[in-house]
Design a protein around this motif. Structure first.
Motif, PDB file in Angstrom:
ATOM      1  N   GLY A 170       0.660  -1.150  -0.019  1.00 15.02           N
ATOM      2  CA  GLY A 170       0.053  -0.192  -0.025  1.00 15.02           C
ATOM      3  C   GLY A 170       0.737   1.091  -0.076  1.00 15.02           C
ATOM      4  O   GLY A 170       0.318   2.471  -0.172  1.00 15.02           O
ATOM      5  N   ASP A 171       2.123   1.148   0.322  1.00 15.68           N
ATOM      6  CA  ASP A 171       3.001   2.185   0.292  1.00 15.68           C
ATOM      7  C   ASP A 171       3.684   2.158  -1.178  1.00 15.68           C
ATOM      8  O   ASP A 171       4.149   1.283  -1.631  1.00 15.68           O
ATOM      9  N   PRO A 172       3.628   3.595  -1.894  1.00 18.42           N
ATOM     10  CA  PRO A 172       4.253   3.301  -3.171  1.00 18.42           C
ATOM     11  C   PRO A 172       5.846   2.977  -3.109  1.00 18.42           C
ATOM     12  O   PRO A 172       6.082   2.161  -4.137  1.00 18.42           O
ATOM     13  N   ALA A 173       6.527   3.441  -1.950  1.00 15.28           N
ATOM     14  CA  ALA A 173       7.949   2.702  -2.064  1.00 15.28           C
ATOM     15  C   ALA A 173       7.801   1.180  -1.992  1.00 15.28           C
ATOM     16  O   ALA A 173       8.852   0.558  -2.609  1.00 15.28           O
ATOM     17  N   GLY A 174       7.113   0.680  -1.063  1.00 12.21           N
ATOM     18  CA  GLY A 174       7.062  -0.673  -0.883  1.00 12.21           C
ATOM     19  C   GLY A 174       6.403  -1.629  -2.036  1.00 12.21           C
ATOM     20  O   GLY A 174       7.054  -2.489  -2.475  1.00 12.21           O
ATOM     21  N   ALA A 175       5.619  -0.861  -2.603  1.00  9.62           N
ATOM     22  CA  ALA A 175       5.115  -1.446  -4.070  1.00  9.62           C
ATOM     23  C   ALA A 175       6.174  -1.623  -5.039  1.00  9.62           C
ATOM     24  O   ALA A 175       6.462  -2.231  -5.668  1.00  9.62           O
ATOM     25  N   LEU A 176       6.823  -0.448  -5.187  1.00 10.00           N
ATOM     26  CA  LEU A 176       7.965  -0.351  -6.277  1.00 10.00           C
ATOM     27  C   LEU A 176       9.144  -1.278  -5.591  1.00 10.00           C
ATOM     28  O   LEU A 176       9.654  -2.170  -6.518  1.00 10.00           O
ATOM     29  N   LEU A 177       9.551  -1.633  -4.503  1.00  9.94           N
ATOM     30  CA  LEU A 177      10.477  -2.753  -4.240  1.00  9.94           C
ATOM     31  C   LEU A 177       9.965  -4.032  -4.643  1.00  9.94           C
ATOM     32  O   LEU A 177      10.523  -4.792  -5.257  1.00  9.94           O
ATOM     33  N   LEU A 178       8.610  -4.312  -4.323  1.00  8.64           N
ATOM     34  CA  LEU A 178       8.238  -5.524  -4.691  1.00  8.64           C
ATOM     35  C   LEU A 178       8.089  -5.611  -6.024  1.00  8.64           C
ATOM     36  O   LEU A 178       8.356  -6.788  -6.643  1.00  8.64           O
ATOM     37  N   VAL A 179       7.619  -4.887  -6.762  1.00  8.19           N
ATOM     38  CA  VAL A 179       7.481  -4.831  -8.405  1.00  8.19           C
ATOM     39  C   VAL A 179       8.960  -5.275  -8.629  1.00  8.19           C
ATOM     40  O   VAL A 179       9.432  -6.017  -9.688  1.00  8.19           O
ATOM     41  N   ALA A 180       9.935  -4.320  -8.482  1.00  9.28           N
ATOM     42  CA  ALA A 180      11.389  -4.516  -8.827  1.00  9.28           C
ATOM     43  C   ALA A 180      11.947  -5.802  -8.461  1.00  9.28           C
ATOM     44  O   ALA A 180      12.602  -6.751  -9.038  1.00  9.28           O
ATOM     45  N   LEU A 181      11.537  -6.602  -7.343  1.00 11.85           N
ATOM     46  CA  LEU A 181      11.857  -8.052  -6.933  1.00 11.85           C
ATOM     47  C   LEU A 181      10.983  -9.068  -7.617  1.00 11.85           C
ATOM     48  O   LEU A 181      11.424 -10.188  -7.413  1.00 11.85           O
ATOM     49  N   GLY A 182      10.106  -8.723  -8.499  1.00 12.39           N
ATOM     50  CA  GLY A 182       9.737  -9.568  -9.265  1.00 12.39           C
ATOM     51  C   GLY A 182       8.008  -9.914  -8.893  1.00 12.39           C
ATOM     52  O   GLY A 182       7.471 -10.702  -9.617  1.00 12.39           O
ATOM     53  N   VAL A 183       7.543  -9.388  -7.976  1.00 12.28           N
ATOM     54  CA  VAL A 183       6.168  -9.631  -7.461  1.00 12.28           C
ATOM     55  C   VAL A 183       5.235  -8.880  -8.504  1.00 12.28           C
ATOM     56  O   VAL A 183       5.396  -7.677  -8.850  1.00 12.28           O
ATOM     57  N   ARG A 184       4.280  -9.795  -8.836  1.00 13.14           N
ATOM     58  CA  ARG A 184       3.394  -8.939  -9.857  1.00 13.14           C
ATOM     59  C   ARG A 184       1.941  -9.058  -9.476  1.00 13.14           C
ATOM     60  O   ARG A 184       0.942  -8.539 -10.025  1.00 13.14           O
TER      61      ARG A 184
END
Length: 69
Positions: free
Chosen positions: A3-17
């Protein structure tokens, strides 16, 4: 975390879709993801891998988020 844009960015960068979050967080995260250039993800991951603390990772994410706005 998603729910945090920074957290979402990290997850997406690590491959979470698939992200799950409260409805009130969807619009800011969705806006951030739409601005995200996937060709920049590899360099972001490289920067994150060099970090030695969660604080340093968050600083890298915040710096990258500022380039999106």
């Amino acid at each position: 975390m998603a729910g945090d844009p920074a957290g979402a960015l990290l997850l997406v960068a690590l491959g979470v879709r698939h992200l799950s979050m409260c409805p009130m967080h969807i619009l800011p995260v969705k806006d951030m993801l739409r601005r995200l250039r996937l060709d920049k993800i590899d360099s972001l991951v490289d920067e994150i891998e060099k970090c030695d603390s969660s604080r340093a990772i968050y600083a890298v994410l915040e710096k990258h988020l500022k380039t999106l706005w």
